[in-house]
Design an enzyme around this catalytic site. Structure first.
Site, PDB file in Angstrom:
ATOM      1  N   ASP A 169      68.584  -5.688  81.486  1.00 56.13           N
ATOM      2  CA  ASP A 169      67.293  -5.012  81.664  1.00 56.13           C
ATOM      3  C   ASP A 169      67.083  -4.658  83.137  1.00 56.13           C
ATOM      4  OD1 ASP A 169      66.841  -5.533  79.009  1.00 56.13           O
ATOM      5  OD2 ASP A 169      65.660  -7.349  79.398  1.00 56.13           O
TER       6      ASP A 169
HETATM    7  N1  URA Z   1      68.517 -10.763  77.435  1.00 58.42           N
HETATM    8  C1  URA Z   1      67.408 -10.143  77.873  1.00 58.42           C
HETATM    9  O1  URA Z   1      66.312 -10.353  77.352  1.00 58.42           O
HETATM   10  N2  URA Z   1      67.524  -9.282  78.907  1.00 58.42           N
HETATM   11  C2  URA Z   1      68.693  -9.042  79.560  1.00 58.42           C
HETATM   12  O2  URA Z   1      68.729  -8.263  80.518  1.00 58.42           O
HETATM   13  C3  URA Z   1      69.834  -9.700  79.083  1.00 58.42           C
HETATM   14  C4  URA Z   1      69.734 -10.565  78.024  1.00 58.42           C
END
Ligand code: URA
Length: 229
Positions: free
Chosen positions: A101
């Site tokens: 993310d």
């Molecule tokens: N899980 C998440 O919620 N976000 C990420 O960036 C990676 C794994």
């Protein structure tokens, strides 16, 4: 691989230029003039452009330390692309193996070898990932056993696979997962009434992040091979 892709990966031509060369009759595959850019070709085929043999560039396998506020995409959107940190040629040929993310930091693998990447991301491979997670509330014993048993995420038909939680402090944990559902870490903690404040990926498979934020390096041969076992 398609003939036009093969030409792109062995020259500096764009896909459109490669296609034009094919239609001009400048490309031969195993002695015959090729006229279809979608023709499937292989490394062992003899492919000539204006009589010159073509050989694809070697695949690239890269580790990058993703900074916060960047996106795992080849192009800039609301946030800048992670690829701005890669001072390499033909960056458009590369893809990210398992996205993070925008606010997540840490280890990202990047390659142009689709088969290798698929081997890491395909669910049946159960490739492990370790995340350092900062939480809004103390982790409870109940949450630990739920993570071990599997969690029912909204919209998912099955429980998550058993995940291991290691406490660093009451509100900071190392979480090991062997799957990679959309926003999985944040959704798992939300399901037990907690909230992720910071998220950092430290390890994928046997390979640990060992570079500073914004830096990248080539993977070693052993690291590359470790994902194909
Ligand atoms: N899980 C998440 O919620 N976000 C990420 O960036 C990676 C794994």
């Amino acid at each position: 691989m398609r003939l036009d892709k093969f030409i792109c990966k062995s020259t500096n031509l764009t896909k459109i230029e490669a296609s034009q060369r094919i239609h001009l009759g400048e490309v031969r595959v195993n002695g015959d003039i090729a006229n279809n850019e979608a023709t499937q070709v292989h490394e062992n085929n003899i492919i000539l452009l204006n009589g010159n043999p073509l050989k694809t560039r070697p695949f690239r396998y890269i580790m990058m330390h993703k900074p916060a506020g960047t996106i795992c995409s080849n192009i800039d959107e609301v946030y800048p692309s992670l690829f701005n940190y890669l001072d390499l040629e033909n960056v458009a040929e590369l893809h990210i193996v398992g996205r993070l993310d925008v606010d997540t930091t840490g280890m990202v693998l990047i390659s142009d070898d689709g088969r290798w990447s698929f081997n890491i991301t395909r669910p049946s491979q159960h490739c492990s990932k370790v995340y350092r997670v900062g939480l809004s509330k103390k982790i409870t014993e109940d949450a630990r056993s739920l993570f071990k048993r599997g969690i029912q995420l909204q919209g998912e038909p099955q429980l998550t696979l058993p995940a291991h939680l290691e406490l660093i402090t009451p509100t900071e944990v190392l979480l090991s997962l062997t799957e990679g559902k959309f926003h999985q870490v944040k959704r798992m903690f939300a399901a037990v009434g907690n909230r992720v404040l910071s998220l950092h990926r430290e390890k994928i498979g046997e390979v640990s992040l060992d570079i500073k934020t914004g830096q990248w390096r080539d993977l070693t041969n052993d690291e590359i091979q470790s994902f194909t076992k």
